[in-house]
Design an enzyme around this catalytic site. Structure first.
Site, PDB file in Angstrom:
ATOM      1  N   GLN A  40     -27.951 -29.089   2.441  1.00  0.00           N
ATOM      2  CA  GLN A  40     -28.842 -29.714   1.741  1.00  0.00           C
ATOM      3  C   GLN A  40     -27.892 -31.310   1.100  1.00  0.00           C
ATOM      4  O   GLN A  40     -27.773 -31.567   0.257  1.00  0.00           O
ATOM      5  CB  GLN A  40     -29.352 -29.145   0.356  1.00  0.00           C
ATOM      6  CG  GLN A  40     -31.093 -28.061   0.924  1.00  0.00           C
ATOM      7  CD  GLN A  40     -32.123 -28.760   1.282  1.00  0.00           C
ATOM      8  OE1 GLN A  40     -31.657 -30.249   1.252  1.00  0.00           O
ATOM      9  NE2 GLN A  40     -32.420 -28.638   2.256  1.00  0.00           N
ATOM     10  N   ASP A  66     -23.525 -23.038   2.609  1.00  0.00           N
ATOM     11  CA  ASP A  66     -24.910 -23.673   2.820  1.00  0.00           C
ATOM     12  C   ASP A  66     -24.432 -25.273   2.515  1.00  0.00           C
ATOM     13  O   ASP A  66     -24.845 -25.278   1.092  1.00  0.00           O
ATOM     14  CB  ASP A  66     -25.596 -22.768   2.203  1.00  0.00           C
ATOM     15  CG  ASP A  66     -26.950 -23.043   3.249  1.00  0.00           C
ATOM     16  OD1 ASP A  66     -26.643 -24.423   3.622  1.00  0.00           O
ATOM     17  OD2 ASP A  66     -27.838 -22.885   2.664  1.00  0.00           O
TER      18      ASP A  66
HETATM   19  N1  PMP Z   1     -30.075 -23.164   3.460  1.00  0.00           N
HETATM   20  C1  PMP Z   1     -30.916 -24.110   2.471  1.00  0.00           C
HETATM   21  C2  PMP Z   1     -30.340 -24.564   1.484  1.00  0.00           C
HETATM   22  C3  PMP Z   1     -31.947 -24.934   3.490  1.00  0.00           C
HETATM   23  O1  PMP Z   1     -32.115 -25.700   2.722  1.00  0.00           O
HETATM   24  C4  PMP Z   1     -31.931 -24.700   4.788  1.00  0.00           C
HETATM   25  C5  PMP Z   1     -33.525 -25.083   4.698  1.00  0.00           C
HETATM   26  N2  PMP Z   1     -34.513 -25.801   3.787  1.00  0.00           N
HETATM   27  C6  PMP Z   1     -31.778 -23.436   4.878  1.00  0.00           C
HETATM   28  C7  PMP Z   1     -30.606 -23.583   4.595  1.00  0.00           C
HETATM   29  C8  PMP Z   1     -31.608 -23.216   6.053  1.00  0.00           C
HETATM   30  O2  PMP Z   1     -32.526 -23.976   7.565  1.00  0.00           O
HETATM   31  P1  PMP Z   1     -32.812 -24.767   9.070  1.00  0.00           P
HETATM   32  O3  PMP Z   1     -33.894 -24.055   8.788  1.00  0.00           O
HETATM   33  O4  PMP Z   1     -32.801 -25.807   9.242  1.00  0.00           O
HETATM   34  O5  PMP Z   1     -32.034 -23.327   9.460  1.00  0.00           O
END
Ligand code: PMP
Length: 389
Positions: free
Chosen positions: A186, A183
């Protein structure tokens, strides 16, 4: 502006501001090239198609991967759902284990819970140590225990700022034939990502956190793996031949992009990545971490101030509490001063539980933040403490 004051926007981990070139690319598409892709044989459709294709190329190039390894999705959340539903559905079976970590965002927990429930697999969670780093010893033991099939892990924690050693972890996981899903929501805004070096099998990110539009994001998947995965959603554009007797599917990435895509979003994201590629990410990191350090040095002098995530190598994310003060009240006072920060569980309820808090206040920096904004933030936090205690 925020409450009549110049805004100091320190909520970049939630979403970033957009450069003019990205905003212009959206209006340019709608004003000059608006048409559907993949279908038309007229010039306008060809132009839209070539802008869409170029965006994919630009992103693939930036990440050092092939064009057909880039799939457009709505964001990191949809990306992780896509992976859980395709990789999970085809590769996981009863008794298998998916390894996650305690610092994951809900987007990297819930899709795996849903698929594990369907296939009879289980989830193992790697704990976070008191400084916010991952317990690597436990992780490596779990990777070696013969049950794990998938490891899904954030490159950088949205709450702690912890930067995980993805390359090393991936090498270890691959020794045991485990798929590695990263993921990158960030990490993309803070460091130069090279996926052929990192070696991970999948990587996801959201456009809106990397100075691009909302509603668009990317899944990278290694071609050799994407080729063996079933489709995610069914519909137009993802097929080869359809008949009522049976349907065959298009190769990747089309197989995973059913229906009319977010063409403008993809073009805007391509433009954002082009913008990012012109920044020196090393310098960006130095700048952001300098702002973080300035804030840390001053805020740690406050009685009862506690920072969550204190590893030396952390992204410019500062999660904190101040004893006997509710984070929400701090944020409200900051809001009145024109300063935008976030409070709450940051979509990391399991992490909050392990930290023993319900919520933290979180300031998160981007390359465009300044020392003046940091100073205003620190001053406002001190003011909130004076008012609230
Ligand atoms: N993973 C992480 C580490 C995040 O910080 C976020 C968003 N805060 C997400 C996934 C999800 O991203 P999104 O809401 O843009 O799909």
């Amino acid at each position: 502006m925020n409450r009549g004051k110049p805004i100091a926007y320190l909520d970049n981990a939630a979403s970033s501001q957009k450069p003019t070139c990205v905003i212009d690319s959206l209006s340019d598409y709608y004003q000059r090239f608006n048409s559907n892709v993949h279908r038309g044989i007229y010039e306008l459709a060809e132009d839209a198609e070539s802008l869409y294709t170029n965006a994919r190329k630009c992103i693939a190039n930036y990440l050092s991967v092939e064009n057909n390894e880039i799939i457009f999705v709505r964001g990191a959340t949809e990306g992780l759902n896509l992976i859980a539903n395709t990789l999970g559905r085809s590769q996981l079976k009863r008794g298998d284990v998916v390894i996650l970590t305690e610092m994951e965002h809900h987007a990297n927990i819930v899709p795996w819970q849903m698929i594990c429930e369907q296939v009879g697999a289980t989830i193992e969670v790697i704990p976070v140590l008191p400084d916010g780093s991952l317990d690597l010893e436990k992780l490596f033991n779990s990777l070696a225990n013969g049950k794990a099939r998938v490891l899904s892990i954030c490159a950088t924690s949205n709450t702690l700022g912890t930067v995980n050693p993805i390359k090393k972890i991936t090498e270890e996981a691959h020794k045991h034939g485990i798929f590695v899903v990263v993921d990158g929501a960030q990490s993309m805004p803070h460091e130069k990502i090279n996926l052929s070096e990192s070696g991970c099998d999948f990587f996801v990110f959201s456009g809106h956190k990397v100075f691009g539009p909302m509603g668009i994001g990317v899944v990278f998947g290694k071609a050799s793996i994407l080729d063996i995965l079933p489709p995610y959603q069914g519909g137009g554009d993802m097929i080869d031949q359809v008949s009522f007797e049976g349907t065959t599917f298009a190769p990747s990435p089309q197989r995973f992009e059913a229906g009319t895509p977010n063409v403008a979003g993809a073009i805007g994201l391509g433009r954002a990545i082009q913008y990012l590629s012109q920044l020196d990410m090393q310098e960006v990191q130095v700048h952001e971490r300098k702002l973080l350090k300035e804030a840390q040095e001053q805020l740690h002098q406050i009685d009862g101030f506690k920072e969550y995530g204190t590893t030396a190598n952390k992204a410019a994310v500062l999660s904190f509490t101040i004893s006997s003060v509710h984070p929400h009240d701090v944020a409200s006072i900051l809001d009145a001063e024109g300063i935008a920060i976030r409070t709450g569980h940051h979509c990391c309820q399991p992490l909050m539980k392990s930290l023993g808090v319900e919520a933290t206040a979180r300031a998160s920096f981007a390359f465009y933040n300044t020392p003046e904004e940091t100073e205003r933030f620190v001053k406002a936090v001190k003011k909130s403490v004076a008012i609230l205690t």
